[in-house]
Design an enzyme around this catalytic site. Structure first.
Site, mmCIF file in Angstrom:
data_model
loop_
_atom_site.group_PDB
_atom_site.id
_atom_site.type_symbol
_atom_site.label_atom_id
_atom_site.label_comp_id
_atom_site.label_asym_id
_atom_site.label_seq_id
_atom_site.Cartn_x
_atom_site.Cartn_y
_atom_site.Cartn_z
ATOM 1 C CG ASP A 1 37.611 -21.371 13.689
ATOM 2 O OD1 ASP A 1 38.169 -20.417 13.091
ATOM 3 O OD2 ASP A 1 37.113 -22.336 13.087
ATOM 4 C CB CYS B 1 43.423 -19.321 4.311
ATOM 5 S SG CYS B 1 44.954 -18.538 4.830
ATOM 6 C CB CYS C 1 46.721 -11.708 1.339
ATOM 7 S SG CYS C 1 47.582 -12.797 2.467
ATOM 8 C CE1 TYR D 1 34.994 -20.580 17.377
ATOM 9 C CE2 TYR D 1 34.411 -22.606 18.533
ATOM 10 C CZ TYR D 1 34.368 -21.815 17.401
ATOM 11 O OH TYR D 1 33.672 -22.240 16.305
ATOM 12 C CD GLU E 1 30.898 -24.067 17.068
ATOM 13 O OE1 GLU E 1 32.104 -24.249 17.224
ATOM 14 O OE2 GLU E 1 30.409 -23.706 15.976
ATOM 15 C CB CYS F 1 47.405 -17.609 -2.529
ATOM 16 S SG CYS F 1 48.104 -18.036 -0.926
ATOM 17 C CB CYS G 1 42.559 -16.452 -1.582
ATOM 18 S SG CYS G 1 42.113 -15.532 -0.106
#
Ligand code: SF4
Length: 322
Positions: free
Chosen positions: A143, A192, A208, A125, A45, A199, A202
């Site tokens: 994130d 995305c 959405c 985070y 991370e 899209c 997706c």
């Protein structure tokens, strides 16, 4: 329909579709996903904060863990060794904070969000990511990818961090919170995307609310500042004079000694670093500074060199100056 009602009514559908998509398309092969070891999750991370996944995966992550396989091994290492392994990754404060954290808790990271956030360099985070990915706690992770995805999904213009956290927490799958967070992260990273969201493939397209995705979740790009730097080159017996930087950006790293320009440069090159576009001139420096640290040109990998310096050394070699 109110914002929160819309979210509530979508949760069940979203969770199921998202996890199905993740099982078929997620980045399951990322090395840090093969382990629940909190230390390994933590290292990944921190490295991924400012660095592309591929660079971390292919070199820095395995090299770091090979040298420092545990927090206690990291705590026992001199800071110079840690910085040397971090060379080229930039944002060296991350490496200094890793080392400080290892010294504070060499036997293992704490398990609570609040305790994790007290450690140097661990913010909201990273603490949430460790709690979710290592300890499988039901905590939402937000994130950059998830921020963009949620902003578009719910057509949120400039949402505050706490609002996004609230939305993400409401959506969190009660039985599979870890997979849910990873799935959102991957969907943001792979589908995305910032510039060309896909899209048409997706799994959440039917939910959405963003008619024009590019209007939502975009980070404002900061303009980089143009800066010119002059450094000196002193060579003696196959060794090059460097100095240890005291400046925050490069603190602890070795750089060429700064000089005022009095001659034509041996080499000029460009380098980008954080918010700066640098033009760097390297000049001959007959008298090295008293605080010089002499580095062996044949063993550069052993020193904590900023990439600005390794790039300059490579150019000096090409020009047969070294
Ligand atoms: S439909 Fe498009 S904009 Fe909306 S979440 Fe999916 S990829 Fe993003």
């Amino acid at each position: 329909m109110s914002y929160s009602k819309s979210i509530t009514s979508s949760i069940r559908q979203l969770g199921k579709r998202l996890l199905e998509w993740y099982e078929a398309n997620g980045r399951h092969d990322l090395p840090w996903r093969q382990s629940r070891d909190p230390y390994r999750v933590y290292i990944s991370e921190i490295m991924l904060q400012q660095t592309q996944v591929e660079r971390v995966r292919s070199h820095y992550y395995p090299a770091f863990l090979a040298k420092f396989p545990t927090l206690s091994a990291l705590a026992k290492a001199p800071l110079d060794e840690v910085l040397a392994l971090w060379s080229g990754l930039g944002y060296y404060q991350r490496a200094r904070n890793l080392h400080k954290t290892a010294l504070l808790c060499p036997d293992g990271l704490p398990k609570s969000l609040e305790e994790l956030k007290k450690l140097p360099g661990i913010g909201d985070y990273t603490a949430a990511a460790i709690c979710s990915f290592a300890y499988d706690q039901p905590i939402a992770v937000v994130d950059t990818n998830i921020k963009r995805l949620l902003s578009r999904l719910f057509a949120l213009s400039s949402p505050t961090p706490s609002k996004l956290w609230h939305v993400a927490s409401q959506l969190l799958h009660p039985k599979r919170p870890r997979d849910h967070n990873l799935a959102l992260m991957d969907l943001g990273a792979l589908v995305c995307t910032a510039q060309n969201p896909k899209c048409e493939v997706c799994p959440l397209a039917h939910l959405c609310q963003a008619e024009d995705p590019l209007l939502f979740g975009q980070n404002k790009r900061q303009k980089r500042k143009e800066t010119t730097l002059h450094f000196g080159i002193s060579i003696q017996d196959g060794k090059l004079a460097m100095v240890r930087s005291q400046k925050r950006l490069y603190e602890g790293m070795l750089l060429f000694p700064p000089v005022s320009p009095t001659s034509e440069p041996l080499v000029t090159y460009r380098h980008s670093y954080t918010r700066y576009n640098l033009t760097i001139h390297l000049h001959s420096l007959p008298s090295p500074p008293q605080n010089a640290v002499w580095i062996d040109i044949q063993r550069l990998q052993e020193y904590p060199l900023a990439s600005l310096a390794t790039k300059g050394i490579a150019l000096l070699r090409q020009k047969l100056v070294l």
